[in-house]
Design a protein around this motif. Structure first.
Motif, PDB file in Angstrom:
ATOM      1  N   SER A 148      41.385 112.249  57.448  1.00  0.00           N
ATOM      2  CA  SER A 148      42.221 113.163  58.230  1.00  0.00           C
ATOM      3  C   SER A 148      42.247 114.579  57.660  1.00  0.00           C
ATOM      4  O   SER A 148      42.631 115.517  58.363  1.00  0.00           O
ATOM      5  CB  SER A 148      43.655 112.623  58.322  1.00  0.00           C
ATOM      6  N   ARG A 149      41.844 114.736  56.389  1.00  0.00           N
ATOM      7  CA  ARG A 149      41.863 116.044  55.752  1.00  0.00           C
ATOM      8  C   ARG A 149      40.520 116.346  55.080  1.00  0.00           C
ATOM      9  O   ARG A 149      40.394 116.341  53.862  1.00  0.00           O
ATOM     10  CB  ARG A 149      42.999 116.127  54.725  1.00  0.00           C
ATOM     11  N   PRO A 150      39.474 116.611  55.899  1.00  0.00           N
ATOM     12  CA  PRO A 150      38.158 116.892  55.311  1.00  0.00           C
ATOM     13  C   PRO A 150      38.133 118.180  54.497  1.00  0.00           C
ATOM     14  O   PRO A 150      37.185 118.406  53.741  1.00  0.00           O
ATOM     15  CB  PRO A 150      37.245 117.002  56.538  1.00  0.00           C
ATOM     16  N   ASP A 151      39.195 118.997  54.619  1.00  0.00           N
ATOM     17  CA  ASP A 151      39.255 120.249  53.853  1.00  0.00           C
ATOM     18  C   ASP A 151      39.783 120.047  52.439  1.00  0.00           C
ATOM     19  O   ASP A 151      39.772 120.987  51.628  1.00  0.00           O
ATOM     20  CB  ASP A 151      40.164 121.246  54.577  1.00  0.00           C
ATOM     21  N   ILE A 152      40.247 118.838  52.113  1.00  0.00           N
ATOM     22  CA  ILE A 152      40.826 118.561  50.799  1.00  0.00           C
ATOM     23  C   ILE A 152      39.858 117.685  50.008  1.00  0.00           C
ATOM     24  O   ILE A 152      39.312 116.706  50.529  1.00  0.00           O
ATOM     25  CB  ILE A 152      42.192 117.855  50.925  1.00  0.00           C
ATOM     26  N   GLU A 153      39.690 118.003  48.735  1.00  0.00           N
ATOM     27  CA  GLU A 153      38.872 117.185  47.842  1.00  0.00           C
ATOM     28  C   GLU A 153      39.700 116.009  47.320  1.00  0.00           C
ATOM     29  O   GLU A 153      40.793 116.205  46.796  1.00  0.00           O
ATOM     30  CB  GLU A 153      38.388 118.044  46.669  1.00  0.00           C
ATOM     31  N   PHE A 154      39.168 114.802  47.492  1.00  0.00           N
ATOM     32  CA  PHE A 154      39.808 113.586  46.983  1.00  0.00           C
ATOM     33  C   PHE A 154      38.950 113.017  45.855  1.00  0.00           C
ATOM     34  O   PHE A 154      37.723 113.029  45.936  1.00  0.00           O
ATOM     35  CB  PHE A 154      39.943 112.523  48.081  1.00  0.00           C
ATOM     36  N   GLU A 155      39.614 112.501  44.833  1.00  0.00           N
ATOM     37  CA  GLU A 155      38.909 111.825  43.750  1.00  0.00           C
ATOM     38  C   GLU A 155      39.493 110.430  43.584  1.00  0.00           C
ATOM     39  O   GLU A 155      40.673 110.278  43.255  1.00  0.00           O
ATOM     40  CB  GLU A 155      39.017 112.599  42.434  1.00  0.00           C
ATOM     41  N   PHE A 156      38.670 109.417  43.817  1.00  0.00           N
ATOM     42  CA  PHE A 156      39.045 108.027  43.609  1.00  0.00           C
ATOM     43  C   PHE A 156      38.543 107.627  42.215  1.00  0.00           C
ATOM     44  O   PHE A 156      37.351 107.765  41.926  1.00  0.00           O
ATOM     45  CB  PHE A 156      38.403 107.108  44.652  1.00  0.00           C
ATOM     46  N   VAL A 157      39.446 107.119  41.373  1.00  0.00           N
ATOM     47  CA  VAL A 157      39.097 106.813  39.987  1.00  0.00           C
ATOM     48  C   VAL A 157      39.238 105.313  39.749  1.00  0.00           C
ATOM     49  O   VAL A 157      40.312 104.745  39.939  1.00  0.00           O
ATOM     50  CB  VAL A 157      40.006 107.588  39.004  1.00  0.00           C
ATOM     51  N   GLU A 158      38.146 104.678  39.328  1.00  0.00           N
ATOM     52  CA  GLU A 158      38.193 103.251  39.019  1.00  0.00           C
ATOM     53  C   GLU A 158      39.081 103.001  37.801  1.00  0.00           C
ATOM     54  O   GLU A 158      39.142 103.819  36.893  1.00  0.00           O
ATOM     55  CB  GLU A 158      36.790 102.718  38.731  1.00  0.00           C
ATOM     56  N   SER A 159      39.760 101.853  37.808  1.00  0.00           N
ATOM     57  CA  SER A 159      40.605 101.483  36.675  1.00  0.00           C
ATOM     58  C   SER A 159      40.397 100.016  36.339  1.00  0.00           C
ATOM     59  O   SER A 159      39.853  99.683  35.296  1.00  0.00           O
ATOM     60  CB  SER A 159      42.080 101.744  36.984  1.00  0.00           C
TER      61      SER A 159
END
Length: 364
Positions: A209-220
């Protein structure tokens, strides 16, 4: 064959701290298992070591030929049997057993059978894990006078009372500011542990929904290859999402975070990553499940986990797009992390008081 302690130094206890503690957990311990409860146990042990408390860790599990890790405090590795527990208790001569493990009540049963005062420090509300193979109570008396409880949040304490009928002291997780404080570019939404229980589907839809925002998914958590392969395939369709490998120093991740996302579907007992991020004044967007709102305080927004995508998108926009609202929440997050009763030394004082009182009251 049972292994010898992996560390030989036992520091002299200061005169006002008389209790001698044996921590009992199940391997793998931290850093092999980076779950919040395991991290908390490790940091508590290090703080106790530096304070001069006499203690050791008993890690129950399969014995390996070469120890996979070395701890900075006395530790034993033994098979997960009542005999092993009794053997180490006889050798170390503790005045208190401190339990943080899945089959907590089975281990407690062994400790109580030899009249050892016992504390159970509970970090989740999946109470079936506390019993042998999820079978529920057997012979153990949960209200035994030698058995006391610590909960990591008020939420966990309420669940203990409602489900098991037992009362617990509340001791939040040990978040050491110096281990998480960093300069941050505030460029991304950070989502730690991209698994279904933690709300990965919600996080993906938010990123869509927000292609203008950078998302970072971090494995744990340790993830199986098929799951990771499938996740990467989905994320390839989202150029604004980066999947990062686990890191040993979370400052690397928080150094890029503007918002911490925790849309958990699980009833979290606390929400450690929220507290870690708040050390840097990073507000969080969380689901209203379990102890997450308690960890959040005023430093972010909580949304009904079952709310529609529009509610979540609006909440993210409120934090991300409005500079004055963002600053208000960032200031509140920083202040919440800095509250005096949440600082490690204050929590350690409270833990020592609880442990000393319980051991002293029931000393043989």
């Amino acid at each position: 064959m049972a292994s010898a302690p992996r560390s030989t130094h036992v520091r002299t206890c200061s005169p006002d701290i008389a209790v001698r503690i044996l921590f009992i957990s199940q391997s793998p311990d931290y850093p092999e298992n980076p779950a919040g409860g395991r991290i908390n146990a490790d940091r508590l042990c290090i703080r106790l070591r530096d304070r001069g408390v006499q203690f050791a860790l008993l890690s129950l599990g399969e014995i390996v030929s070469a120890a996979p890790y070395v701890l900075d405090y006395p530790a034993y590795m033994r098979p997960d049997t009542p005999g092993s527990i009794r053997e180490v208790i006889a050798q170390f001569q503790p005045e208190l057993a401190m339990l943080q493990c899945c089959r907590c009540f089975d281990v407690a049963d062994t400790c109580l059978s030899i009249n050892l005062p016992t504390l159970a420090y509970l970090h989740d509300t999946e109470f079936n894990w506390l019993f042998h193979q999820g079978s529920g109570p057997r012979s153990i008396d949960l209200a035994h006078p030698l058995l006391a409880y610590i909960a990591n949040s008020s939420y966990t304490a309420r669940r203990l009372r409602d489900v098991l009928g037992i009362d617990a002291s509340v001791l939040p997780p040990f978040i050491e500011p110096e281990r998480y404080r960093t300069e941050t570019t505030r460029q991304s939404v950070v989502f730690v542990n991209p698994v279904p229980e933690k709300g990965v589907a919600r996080a993906i839809r938010l990123a869509e929904s927000r292609p203008d925002i950078e998302f970072e998914f971090v494995e744990s958590w340790k993830l199986h290859s098929p799951y990771v392969d499938n996740l990467r395939a989905m994320l390839r369709l989202l150029p604004n999402v980066k999947l990062s490998a686990p890191v040993s120093d979370m400052r690397e991740v928080y150094g890029r975070a503007k918002v911490l996302l925790a849309p958990s579907r699980w009833a979290e007992a606390w929400g450690r990553v929220v507290s870690e991020a708040q050390v840097n004044g990073i507000p969080a967007l969380v689901s209203d499940r379990g102890g997450l709102p308690e960890a959040l305080g005023p430093g972010g927004l909580a949304v009904d986990e079952d709310a529609g995508d529009e509610s979540w998108s609006n909440a993210l926009a409120r934090i991300w797009d409005d500079p004055s609202e963002y600053q208000r929440l960032a200031d509140a997050a920083f202040a919440h992390a800095a509250r005096p009763d949440f600082q490690p030394d204050a929590l350690l004082d409270r833990f020592i008081a609880i442990a000393s009182s319980h051991a002293g009251t029931h000393a043989p």
